[in-house]
Design a protein around this motif. Sequence first.
Motif, PDB file in Angstrom:
ATOM      1  N   THR A 147      -9.648 -82.454 -17.269  1.00 46.01           N
ATOM      2  CA  THR A 147      -8.595 -82.281 -16.272  1.00 46.01           C
ATOM      3  C   THR A 147      -7.894 -80.976 -16.601  1.00 46.01           C
ATOM      4  OG1 THR A 147      -8.308 -84.665 -16.113  1.00 46.01           O
ATOM      5  CG2 THR A 147      -6.553 -83.291 -15.207  1.00 46.01           C
ATOM      6  N   ILE A 148      -7.991 -80.031 -15.673  1.00 43.62           N
ATOM      7  CA  ILE A 148      -7.461 -78.684 -15.857  1.00 43.62           C
ATOM      8  C   ILE A 148      -6.298 -78.481 -14.889  1.00 43.62           C
ATOM      9  CG2 ILE A 148      -8.006 -76.208 -15.788  1.00 43.62           C
ATOM     10  CD1 ILE A 148      -9.641 -77.738 -17.876  1.00 43.62           C
ATOM     11  N   GLY A 149      -5.182 -78.003 -15.402  1.00 42.74           N
ATOM     12  CA  GLY A 149      -4.043 -77.670 -14.554  1.00 42.74           C
ATOM     13  C   GLY A 149      -4.152 -76.229 -14.106  1.00 42.74           C
ATOM     14  N   LEU A 150      -3.887 -75.994 -12.830  1.00 44.73           N
ATOM     15  CA  LEU A 150      -3.944 -74.644 -12.262  1.00 44.73           C
ATOM     16  C   LEU A 150      -2.639 -74.390 -11.523  1.00 44.73           C
ATOM     17  CD1 LEU A 150      -5.509 -72.022 -11.443  1.00 44.73           C
ATOM     18  CD2 LEU A 150      -6.347 -73.306  -9.473  1.00 44.73           C
ATOM     19  N   LEU A 151      -1.943 -73.312 -11.880  1.00 38.57           N
ATOM     20  CA  LEU A 151      -0.681 -72.948 -11.244  1.00 38.57           C
ATOM     21  C   LEU A 151      -0.822 -71.584 -10.596  1.00 38.57           C
ATOM     22  CD1 LEU A 151       2.430 -73.193 -10.765  1.00 38.57           C
ATOM     23  CD2 LEU A 151       2.710 -72.076 -12.988  1.00 38.57           C
ATOM     24  N   ASN A 152      -0.462 -71.507  -9.303  1.00 38.29           N
ATOM     25  CA  ASN A 152      -0.373 -70.238  -8.603  1.00 38.29           C
ATOM     26  C   ASN A 152       1.091 -69.815  -8.692  1.00 38.29           C
ATOM     27  OD1 ASN A 152      -0.032 -68.174  -6.683  1.00 38.29           O
ATOM     28  ND2 ASN A 152      -1.716 -68.967  -5.441  1.00 38.29           N
ATOM     29  N   LYS A 153       1.380 -68.752  -9.438  1.00 37.11           N
ATOM     30  CA  LYS A 153       2.754 -68.326  -9.678  1.00 37.11           C
ATOM     31  C   LYS A 153       3.391 -67.691  -8.448  1.00 37.11           C
ATOM     32  CE  LYS A 153       1.531 -67.298 -14.436  1.00 37.11           C
ATOM     33  NZ  LYS A 153       1.384 -66.224 -15.422  1.00 37.11           N
ATOM     34  N   ARG A 154       2.591 -67.248  -7.487  1.00 32.67           N
ATOM     35  CA  ARG A 154       3.148 -66.640  -6.273  1.00 32.67           C
ATOM     36  C   ARG A 154       3.874 -67.666  -5.415  1.00 32.67           C
ATOM     37  NH1 ARG A 154      -1.807 -62.936  -4.172  1.00 32.67           N
ATOM     38  NH2 ARG A 154      -1.413 -61.141  -5.496  1.00 32.67           N
ATOM     39  N   ASN A 155       3.223 -68.817  -5.211  1.00 30.47           N
ATOM     40  CA  ASN A 155       3.810 -69.824  -4.337  1.00 30.47           C
ATOM     41  C   ASN A 155       4.259 -71.072  -5.082  1.00 30.47           C
ATOM     42  OD1 ASN A 155       1.359 -71.025  -4.885  1.00 30.47           O
ATOM     43  ND2 ASN A 155       0.503 -70.625  -2.863  1.00 30.47           N
ATOM     44  N   ASN A 156       4.172 -71.059  -6.407  1.00 27.30           N
ATOM     45  CA  ASN A 156       4.592 -72.166  -7.264  1.00 27.30           C
ATOM     46  C   ASN A 156       3.868 -73.475  -6.947  1.00 27.30           C
ATOM     47  OD1 ASN A 156       6.072 -73.034  -9.471  1.00 27.30           O
ATOM     48  ND2 ASN A 156       7.723 -73.830  -8.188  1.00 27.30           N
ATOM     49  N   LEU A 157       2.624 -73.381  -6.523  1.00 29.74           N
ATOM     50  CA  LEU A 157       1.831 -74.582  -6.268  1.00 29.74           C
ATOM     51  C   LEU A 157       0.911 -74.822  -7.455  1.00 29.74           C
ATOM     52  CD1 LEU A 157       0.795 -74.132  -2.520  1.00 29.74           C
ATOM     53  CD2 LEU A 157       2.552 -75.643  -3.457  1.00 29.74           C
ATOM     54  N   SER A 158       0.931 -76.063  -7.928  1.00 30.25           N
ATOM     55  CA  SER A 158       0.028 -76.416  -9.020  1.00 30.25           C
ATOM     56  C   SER A 158      -0.813 -77.601  -8.596  1.00 30.25           C
ATOM     57  CB  SER A 158       0.803 -76.744 -10.295  1.00 30.25           C
ATOM     58  OG  SER A 158       1.534 -77.936 -10.132  1.00 30.25           O
ATOM     59  N   GLN A 159      -1.989 -77.677  -9.167  1.00 36.15           N
ATOM     60  CA  GLN A 159      -2.869 -78.800  -8.879  1.00 36.15           C
ATOM     61  C   GLN A 159      -3.744 -79.077 -10.081  1.00 36.15           C
ATOM     62  OE1 GLN A 159      -4.975 -76.215  -5.685  1.00 36.15           O
ATOM     63  NE2 GLN A 159      -6.237 -78.010  -5.963  1.00 36.15           N
ATOM     64  N   VAL A 191      -4.499 -68.097 -24.759  1.00 37.50           N
ATOM     65  CA  VAL A 191      -3.701 -68.135 -23.549  1.00 37.50           C
ATOM     66  C   VAL A 191      -4.391 -67.365 -22.434  1.00 37.50           C
ATOM     67  CG1 VAL A 191      -1.454 -67.537 -22.564  1.00 37.50           C
ATOM     68  CG2 VAL A 191      -1.608 -68.229 -24.942  1.00 37.50           C
ATOM     69  N   VAL A 192      -4.351 -67.924 -21.221  1.00 39.03           N
ATOM     70  CA  VAL A 192      -4.833 -67.202 -20.041  1.00 39.03           C
ATOM     71  C   VAL A 192      -3.721 -66.244 -19.643  1.00 39.03           C
ATOM     72  CG1 VAL A 192      -5.552 -67.392 -17.637  1.00 39.03           C
ATOM     73  CG2 VAL A 192      -6.247 -69.134 -19.275  1.00 39.03           C
ATOM     74  N   GLU A 193      -3.991 -64.953 -19.767  1.00 46.57           N
ATOM     75  CA  GLU A 193      -2.988 -63.958 -19.405  1.00 46.57           C
ATOM     76  C   GLU A 193      -3.357 -63.352 -18.057  1.00 46.57           C
ATOM     77  OE1 GLU A 193      -2.310 -61.130 -22.504  1.00 46.57           O
ATOM     78  OE2 GLU A 193      -2.207 -62.697 -24.034  1.00 46.57           O
ATOM     79  N   HIS A 194      -2.712 -63.867 -17.009  1.00 45.14           N
ATOM     80  CA  HIS A 194      -2.945 -63.364 -15.663  1.00 45.14           C
ATOM     81  C   HIS A 194      -1.623 -63.360 -14.925  1.00 45.14           C
ATOM     82  CE1 HIS A 194      -4.507 -63.112 -11.538  1.00 45.14           C
ATOM     83  NE2 HIS A 194      -5.481 -62.442 -12.114  1.00 45.14           N
ATOM     84  N   PRO A 195      -1.340 -62.329 -14.128  1.00 42.39           N
ATOM     85  CA  PRO A 195      -0.041 -62.267 -13.454  1.00 42.39           C
ATOM     86  C   PRO A 195       0.160 -63.311 -12.357  1.00 42.39           C
ATOM     87  CG  PRO A 195      -1.415 -60.408 -12.830  1.00 42.39           C
ATOM     88  CD  PRO A 195      -2.140 -61.137 -13.911  1.00 42.39           C
ATOM     89  N   ILE A 196      -0.917 -63.854 -11.805  1.00 44.97           N
ATOM     90  CA  ILE A 196      -0.779 -64.797 -10.690  1.00 44.97           C
ATOM     91  C   ILE A 196      -1.108 -66.225 -11.088  1.00 44.97           C
ATOM     92  CG2 ILE A 196      -1.569 -65.375  -8.359  1.00 44.97           C
ATOM     93  CD1 ILE A 196      -2.233 -62.363  -8.045  1.00 44.97           C
ATOM     94  N   TYR A 197      -2.144 -66.423 -11.908  1.00 45.89           N
ATOM     95  CA  TYR A 197      -2.622 -67.776 -12.213  1.00 45.89           C
ATOM     96  C   TYR A 197      -2.363 -68.171 -13.666  1.00 45.89           C
ATOM     97  CZ  TYR A 197      -4.918 -67.241  -7.755  1.00 45.89           C
ATOM     98  OH  TYR A 197      -5.164 -67.032  -6.426  1.00 45.89           O
ATOM     99  N   ASP A 198      -2.008 -69.428 -13.831  1.00 44.41           N
ATOM    100  CA  ASP A 198      -1.869 -70.019 -15.150  1.00 44.41           C
ATOM    101  C   ASP A 198      -2.797 -71.227 -15.190  1.00 44.41           C
ATOM    102  OD1 ASP A 198      -1.023 -70.510 -17.681  1.00 44.41           O
ATOM    103  OD2 ASP A 198       0.988 -71.204 -17.129  1.00 44.41           O
ATOM    104  N   VAL A 199      -3.541 -71.363 -16.282  1.00 47.00           N
ATOM    105  CA  VAL A 199      -4.523 -72.440 -16.419  1.00 47.00           C
ATOM    106  C   VAL A 199      -4.308 -73.091 -17.779  1.00 47.00           C
ATOM    107  CG1 VAL A 199      -6.988 -72.980 -16.511  1.00 47.00           C
ATOM    108  CG2 VAL A 199      -6.181 -71.195 -14.994  1.00 47.00           C
ATOM    109  N   TRP A 200      -4.358 -74.419 -17.822  1.00 46.36           N
ATOM    110  CA  TRP A 200      -4.206 -75.137 -19.078  1.00 46.36           C
ATOM    111  C   TRP A 200      -4.984 -76.440 -19.033  1.00 46.36           C
ATOM    112  CZ3 TRP A 200      -0.778 -74.860 -15.179  1.00 46.36           C
ATOM    113  CH2 TRP A 200      -0.262 -76.042 -14.670  1.00 46.36           C
ATOM    114  N   VAL A 201      -5.285 -76.980 -20.205  1.00 50.87           N
ATOM    115  CA  VAL A 201      -6.016 -78.244 -20.323  1.00 50.87           C
ATOM    116  C   VAL A 201      -5.006 -79.378 -20.351  1.00 50.87           C
ATOM    117  CG1 VAL A 201      -7.490 -79.645 -21.812  1.00 50.87           C
ATOM    118  CG2 VAL A 201      -7.943 -77.219 -21.542  1.00 50.87           C
TER     119      VAL A 201
END
Length: 164
Positions: A63-75, A143-153
């Motif tokens: 189960t991987i968490g994905l966050l879009n920092k532009r629109n603050n939507l995570s899934q 750490v995933v270093e990306h300006p738009i996306y954050d990913v974590w386990v």
Amino acid sequence: MLRAGALLAGVALLAACSDNPDDPTAPAPVETEIPEELQSAGPPAIVAEEAGIGTPMEERVATIGLLNKRNNLSQDLELKPGEQQRVGDVIVRVSACERTAPWEYDKDEGAFVQLLVLERGSESDFRKVFSGWLYKNKPSINVVEHPIYDVWVKACAMEYPGEE
């Protein structure tokens, strides 16, 4: 005056210490033997990964968490090793998923994740921005270093023999 006295006392203590093994004041090492019941047992057998300890890799689910920092939507994305999923401009791939055995002290879960992001102005040109192990309880290790996306386990669903 007090400093000089403390310095002399420290030097005297250091002079009293000796690394010389022939020093009569040094304690002698105590020789011990392995008990008979343990001598015949030999070292524990190493269990190969092919022996099937735990859930086979292809049946595990990360189960991987994905966050879009532009629109603050995570899934949450549920992926088996070898699967990938596209969400908008990003593709998340999982190659492996692992968690520590229940008898181990330091519990953790992790997954080998790759993150591919669509190049700006392109419709099909994805660039790999991350490839590596991510850990649930130690996110600062990698750490995933990306300006738009954050990913974590978030989890790795698998079982070990004898677990309830």
